[in-house]
Design an enzyme around this catalytic site. Structure first.
Site, PDB file in Angstrom:
ATOM      1  CG  HIS A 162      -5.515  -2.445   0.058  1.00 32.12           C
ATOM      2  ND1 HIS A 162      -4.570  -2.444  -0.950  1.00 32.12           N
ATOM      3  CD2 HIS A 162      -5.046  -1.586   1.018  1.00 32.12           C
ATOM      4  CE1 HIS A 162      -3.588  -1.622  -0.631  1.00 32.12           C
ATOM      5  NE2 HIS A 162      -3.847  -1.096   0.552  1.00 32.12           N
ATOM      6  CB  SER A 183      -0.941  -0.036   1.212  1.00 28.90           C
ATOM      7  OG  SER A 183      -1.973   0.911   1.083  1.00 28.90           O
ATOM      8  CG  ASP A 235      -6.270  -3.950  -3.634  1.00 29.51           C
ATOM      9  OD1 ASP A 235      -7.113  -3.097  -3.305  1.00 29.51           O
ATOM     10  OD2 ASP A 235      -5.051  -3.832  -3.396  1.00 29.51           O
TER      11      ASP A 235
END
EC number: 2.3.1.31
Length: 369
Positions: free
Chosen positions: A348, A150, A315
């Site tokens: 995610h 991320s 995601d």
């Protein structure tokens, strides 16, 4: 496998620091942790980079009584994917954070008061340039790898572009080389949730009641983007907690997914600073490795490190096509670049959950360096 054991967070003052914008911080403290031993040549280091609300505590425990170890503990330690018998592992809290590194909640030495919104805007590139100062201070001459998921993946890519001759490999996970319009939109709504809380008070709430409702709502919104339709349905479905005593028809009754969102929101309020949330999401919005270069593609083609892009099938925040795009651009330039995908339903968040999937991928890649 054994863990790294009891660890401590260390702090170093790196002095004055000028930002990409030209703004100056009179002094910057960095909080960091290390695991394993640096070799005599200074060439066996792995830099782990954390995400939005993360910190430097990657592995081990600070106290034997701690309920949980560091956030990537299953991946970092003796014999683990990032093997501390081989590597000197470093992770620092990012610039603008609230876990020991200078940020908006820190005291401005020139005023004696918290910076608040007088703190200058920082970028992912600023974070990386400060990390380079830390790495140099620790005696590291070259990185085996920079790895993160991320916002941590953004930093990893920025490392590979900004310091192409300093690292052997890079593993960006569930990220992109520049933030998408959709992700910027998510971030803006979260920031507005904080700003519209009367207790935010233009960022001047230190020593007063904090903007808990705003930060909690921001986290609730963010949490939605970290999951997937599959994971929400698997975990909660339509489970409802108000079916007893006519509660089904009460406006204040909740589905369990609603309870979960409220819990996650208030949980963050207890451990994170609202202004830091504003600044770090803004840094993510500004993230574009192509800034300052002729093009996005030419910036990525500066990378010399062997690259493994890892995506997550479900995601919705950083869909796999963003990671595939980076790998394709690098391969077009003749760079050694690969793409692997976690076949996970967890969205995610999978990079913080699917340790059994990630272990062989990361271990195998590092062994190939």
């Amino acid at each position: 496998m054994p863990a790294v054991g009891i660890v401590e967070t260390k702090y170093v003052n790196l002095g004055e620091f000028q930002l990409e914008s030209g703004a100056r911080l009179p002094e910057v403290t960095v909080a960091y942790e290390t695991y394993g031993q640096l070799n005599a040549e200074g060439t066996n280091a792995v830099l782990v980079l954390h995400a939005l609300t993360g910190d430097a505590h990657v592995a081990g425990k600070h106290d034997p009584q701690d309920k949980l170890p560091g956030w990537w503990d299953p991946l970092v330690g003796p014999g683990r994917a990032i093997d501390t018998n081989k590597y000197f592992v470093v992770c620092s809290n990012v610039l603008g954070g609230c876990y020991g590194t200078t940020g908006p909640a820190s005291v401005n030495p020139e005023t004696g008061k918290p910076y608040g919104m007088s703190f200058p805007v920082v970028t992912i590139r600023d974070m990386v340039r400060l990390q380079k100062k830390l790495v140099d201070t620790l005696g590291i001459k070259r990185l085996v790898c920079a790895i993160g998921g991320s916002m941590g993946g953004m930093q990893a890519l920025e490392w590979a572009v900004t310091y192409p001759d300093f690292l052997d490999s890079v593993i960006p996970i569930a990220t992109s080389g520049r933030l998408s319009a959709q992700a910027i939109a998510y971030n803006e709504v979260q920031r507005q949730a904080i700003i519209m809380d009367p207790n935010w008070n233009n960022g001047d709430y230190y020593g007063r009641e904090v903007p808990a409702r705003g930060l909690s709502l921001a986290r609730m919104i963010g949490t939605i983007t970290y999951k997937s339709d599959e994971s929400w349905n698997f975990k909660f479905g339509r489970a409802f907690n108000g079916k007893q005593n006519g509660g089904y028809y009460s406006f204040n009754s909740r589905f369990e997914v609603e309870n979960y969102l409220h819990y996650q929101g208030m949980k963050l309020v207890k451990r994170f600073d609202a202004n830091c949330y504003l600044y770090l999401t803004k840094a993510m919005d500004l993230h574009d490795v192509g800034r300052g270069y002729p093009s996005y593609k030419e910036a990525l083609q500066r990378i010399r490190a062997k690259c493994l892009m890892i995506g997550i099938r479900s995601d919705i925040l950083y869909p796999p096509h963003y990671q595939k795009e980076v790998a394709e651009i690098l391969r077009e330039a003749g760079r050694p670049a690969y793409y692997m995908e976690l076949n996970s339903p967890y969205g995610h968040d999978a990079f913080l959950i699917e340790f059994d999937m990630m272990t062989p991928i990361i271990r195998g890649f590092l062994e190939s360096i």
